[in-house]
Write a protein that holds these residues in place. Structure first.
Motif, PDB file in Angstrom:
ATOM      1  N   UNK B 167     -23.257  48.776  20.932  1.00  0.00           N
ATOM      2  CA  UNK B 167     -23.193  49.849  21.925  1.00  0.00           C
ATOM      3  C   UNK B 167     -22.430  49.439  23.176  1.00  0.00           C
ATOM      4  N   UNK B 168     -21.860  48.223  23.157  1.00  0.00           N
ATOM      5  CA  UNK B 168     -21.244  47.716  24.392  1.00  0.00           C
ATOM      6  C   UNK B 168     -20.034  48.526  24.825  1.00  0.00           C
ATOM      7  N   UNK B 169     -19.338  49.162  23.876  1.00  0.00           N
ATOM      8  CA  UNK B 169     -18.137  49.912  24.249  1.00  0.00           C
ATOM      9  C   UNK B 169     -18.420  51.409  24.395  1.00  0.00           C
ATOM     10  N   UNK B 170     -19.681  51.793  24.315  1.00  0.00           N
ATOM     11  CA  UNK B 170     -20.016  53.225  24.330  1.00  0.00           C
ATOM     12  C   UNK B 170     -20.277  53.729  25.743  1.00  0.00           C
ATOM     13  N   UNK B 171     -20.002  55.026  25.931  1.00  0.00           N
ATOM     14  CA  UNK B 171     -20.442  55.667  27.160  1.00  0.00           C
ATOM     15  C   UNK B 171     -21.970  55.662  27.156  1.00  0.00           C
ATOM     16  N   UNK B 172     -22.570  55.503  28.347  1.00  0.00           N
ATOM     17  CA  UNK B 172     -24.029  55.318  28.422  1.00  0.00           C
ATOM     18  C   UNK B 172     -24.824  56.403  27.697  1.00  0.00           C
ATOM     19  N   UNK B 173     -24.347  57.651  27.761  1.00  0.00           N
ATOM     20  CA  UNK B 173     -25.161  58.717  27.180  1.00  0.00           C
ATOM     21  C   UNK B 173     -25.152  58.684  25.649  1.00  0.00           C
ATOM     22  N   UNK B 174     -24.315  57.848  25.084  1.00  0.00           N
ATOM     23  CA  UNK B 174     -24.250  57.785  23.619  1.00  0.00           C
ATOM     24  C   UNK B 174     -25.009  56.586  23.049  1.00  0.00           C
ATOM     25  N   UNK B 175     -25.503  55.743  23.943  1.00  0.00           N
ATOM     26  CA  UNK B 175     -26.135  54.511  23.483  1.00  0.00           C
ATOM     27  C   UNK B 175     -27.378  54.795  22.646  1.00  0.00           C
ATOM     28  N   UNK B 176     -28.197  55.731  23.132  1.00  0.00           N
ATOM     29  CA  UNK B 176     -29.494  55.879  22.470  1.00  0.00           C
ATOM     30  C   UNK B 176     -29.371  56.507  21.088  1.00  0.00           C
ATOM     31  N   UNK B 177     -28.374  57.396  20.885  1.00  0.00           N
ATOM     32  CA  UNK B 177     -28.223  58.005  19.560  1.00  0.00           C
ATOM     33  C   UNK B 177     -27.905  56.950  18.509  1.00  0.00           C
ATOM     34  N   UNK B 178     -27.234  55.881  18.931  1.00  0.00           N
ATOM     35  CA  UNK B 178     -26.909  54.797  18.000  1.00  0.00           C
ATOM     36  C   UNK B 178     -28.114  53.876  17.817  1.00  0.00           C
ATOM     37  N   UNK B 179     -28.738  53.523  18.936  1.00  0.00           N
ATOM     38  CA  UNK B 179     -29.853  52.569  18.848  1.00  0.00           C
ATOM     39  C   UNK B 179     -31.057  53.172  18.127  1.00  0.00           C
ATOM     40  N   UNK B 180     -31.220  54.497  18.231  1.00  0.00           N
ATOM     41  CA  UNK B 180     -32.322  55.119  17.486  1.00  0.00           C
ATOM     42  C   UNK B 180     -32.157  54.945  15.981  1.00  0.00           C
TER      43      UNK B 180
END
Lengths: 227, 264
Positions: B167-180
């Protein structure tokens, strides 16, 4: 008098002669492009090879074709080699030789550029999927290289076509030379020169324009696939 | 229980600079190990060495008791069992999402296309991307791309999944959709080694935390103890760099706690 000038084109078999000249132009260009495409891939691979000697040869080759005017190379091969080695190359063969020498290096450099512009993580992601080296080349690197290379290779091809106009200097009767012959025969029509050269221009345009359009189309079609 | 992966005292240097200086670890089946540490501590290099993307200088790596370090020819067979997702959006840009997903299973594992396609559709809908199967990667957002990359890795049915700062290259609002998605995988028992800078995610997903510093594992422990009371000073400082204003409130609330007393 302008009416008379343009009519020169349709007198006798003049127009057929121009088309025949155009065919010579295209024949030289097509053979050159074919040779350059094949040898260019090898040249590109040699540029990236581990052998320092191979890389050095490519470097020198590339520098020569960048700094040496094509016309000088044409004279060197057509007149120079004949004297020095006793080779009696005809003009067309000399032209194909010189232009392929040039096209191979340029095509090779384009190929190398296209391949090395693919991000490293493309290869690594493919490797992480357990693909073999050959599979990575075939499914990942080759298709992306082709997409980057083809539009540029097409542009190089139009440059090769245009540059063939130089071969009239070594006595090859291509479209420009034919045009000059026609103008010479009809020297009584002062405006013939304009109409003949304009026609030659138009013929080049009709060949190169669609090719260039195709390159543009492909670029748009594949645009964004690089990111 | 036998560990799936055993890393024994591996060393790795780049141009004479030591990046891994004797790292050992074991990962057991179903375990989620999170590796954290400052930039340049060697955590990404550790994952890359496990997957054979970097060659180790010394030591040994075993996958289910089979040595996988130093393999020349058959590394691709090992990589079929170890999935990896990277930081950069690493989808193949010239292929549709579905073709990205099918490439590994059909070409590397020679599985049937129909079967894999059905499974791929199922997994795509689970991550909410069923409608993107025929889309080209360039039309997806960063978060969507990384979810596809996770599905692509999972379709190989790996024994171990390595996630390198996904998630290091993602915009902050997209982090959780990936980590979930990752948390779902953890709950299903996927064995994973995860390098991340998302501390709250690390705390939520980890069975065990490794803190790396300067090429070695400086501290190791369960997430509870590590995030509440790290034993080493360096880990404490590192964790503190992630807490901003909230550190003040926390100091007051935890004032009786000897572990946090030293944080200032």
């Amino acid at each position: 008098m302008q009416d008379l000038g343009i009519s020169v084109l349709f007198r006798g078999i003049n127009f057929q002669r121009l088309l025949l000249g155009l065919w010579v132009t295209l024949r030289i260009a097509l053979i050159t492009i074919g040779i350059s495409a094949v040898l260019g891939l090898l040249f590109g691979l040699a540029m990236m090879s581990r052998s320092r000697a191979a890389r050095a040869v490519c470097r020198i080759w590339l520098e020569i074709i960048r700094f040496m005017p094509q016309l000088v190379l044409l004279y060197l091969v057509y007149f120079g080699f004949a004297r020095l080695f006793g080779w009696n190359l005809d003009g067309e063969t000399s032209a194909v030789l010189v232009f392929s020498f040039w096209g191979t290096a340029e095509m090779g450099d384009l190929f190398r550029g296209a391949l090395t512009s693919i991000p490293r993580h493309q290869r690594e992601s493919a490797a992480a999927l357990g693909l073999t080296r050959a599979q990575i080349n075939r499914y990942i690197l080759l298709p992306q290289t082709v997409r980057r290379l083809v539009p540029q290779a097409i542009n190089l091809s139009t440059r090769i076509i245009k540059t063939t106009a130089l071969v009239k200097m070594i006595n090859v009767t291509e479209v420009l030379k034919v045009g000059q012959q026609i103008i010479g025969q009809f020297y009584r029509e002062p405006s013939a020169a304009f109409w003949v050269y304009a026609t030659v221009f138009l013929l080049y345009f009709l060949i190169c324009w669609p090719i260039s359009l195709l390159a543009g189309r492909l670029e748009i079609l594949w645009e964004g696939n690089h990111h | 229980m036998e560990p799936i992966l055993r890393v024994k005292d591996i060393h790795k240097s780049f141009d004479g600079t030591g990046v891994l200086k004797g790292v050992s670890l074991e990962i057991h089946e179903g375990e989620v190990v999170v590796i954290i540490g400052p930039s340049g501590c060697g955590k990404s290099t550790l994952l890359r060495c496990i997957n054979g993307l970097e060659r180790i200088d010394r030591g040994e790596i075993l996958l289910r008791d089979r040595r996988i370090s130093g393999l020349e020819k058959d590394m691709h067979l090992v990589r079929q069992k170890i999935g990896m997702v990277f930081q950069s959006y690493d989808l193949f840009p010239h292929m549709k999402v579905m073709d990205n997903l099918l490439l590994g299973p059909t070409k590397a594992l020679k599985r049937s296309r129909e079967e894999t396609e059905a499974e791929a559709m199922q997994m795509l809908s689970r991550v909410g991307l069923a409608d993107k199967a025929q889309a080209l990667p360039r039309t997806l957002s960063g978060g969507q791309k990384q979810r596809v990359a996770l599905v692509r890795a999972m379709l190989m049915h790996p024994e171990l999944l390595l996630l390198d700062e996904i998630t290091a290259a993602l915009d902050p609002e997209m982090v959780s959709e990936v980590l979930n998605v990752v948390i779902d995988l953890a709950e299903e028992g996927m064995t994973m080694a995860i390098v991340t800078h998302e501390m709250r995610f690390a705390e939520a997903v980890a069975d065990r935390v490794l803190f790396m510093e300067d090429g070695v594992i400086a501290e190791e422990g369960g997430p509870e103890e590590f995030f509440r009371e790290p034993r080493t000073e360096r880990a404490r400082q590192f964790l503190q760099s992630f807490t901003y204003a909230s550190a003040r409130k926390k100091e007051k609330a935890d004032s009786g706690n000897p572990g946090s007393g030293k944080i200032r």
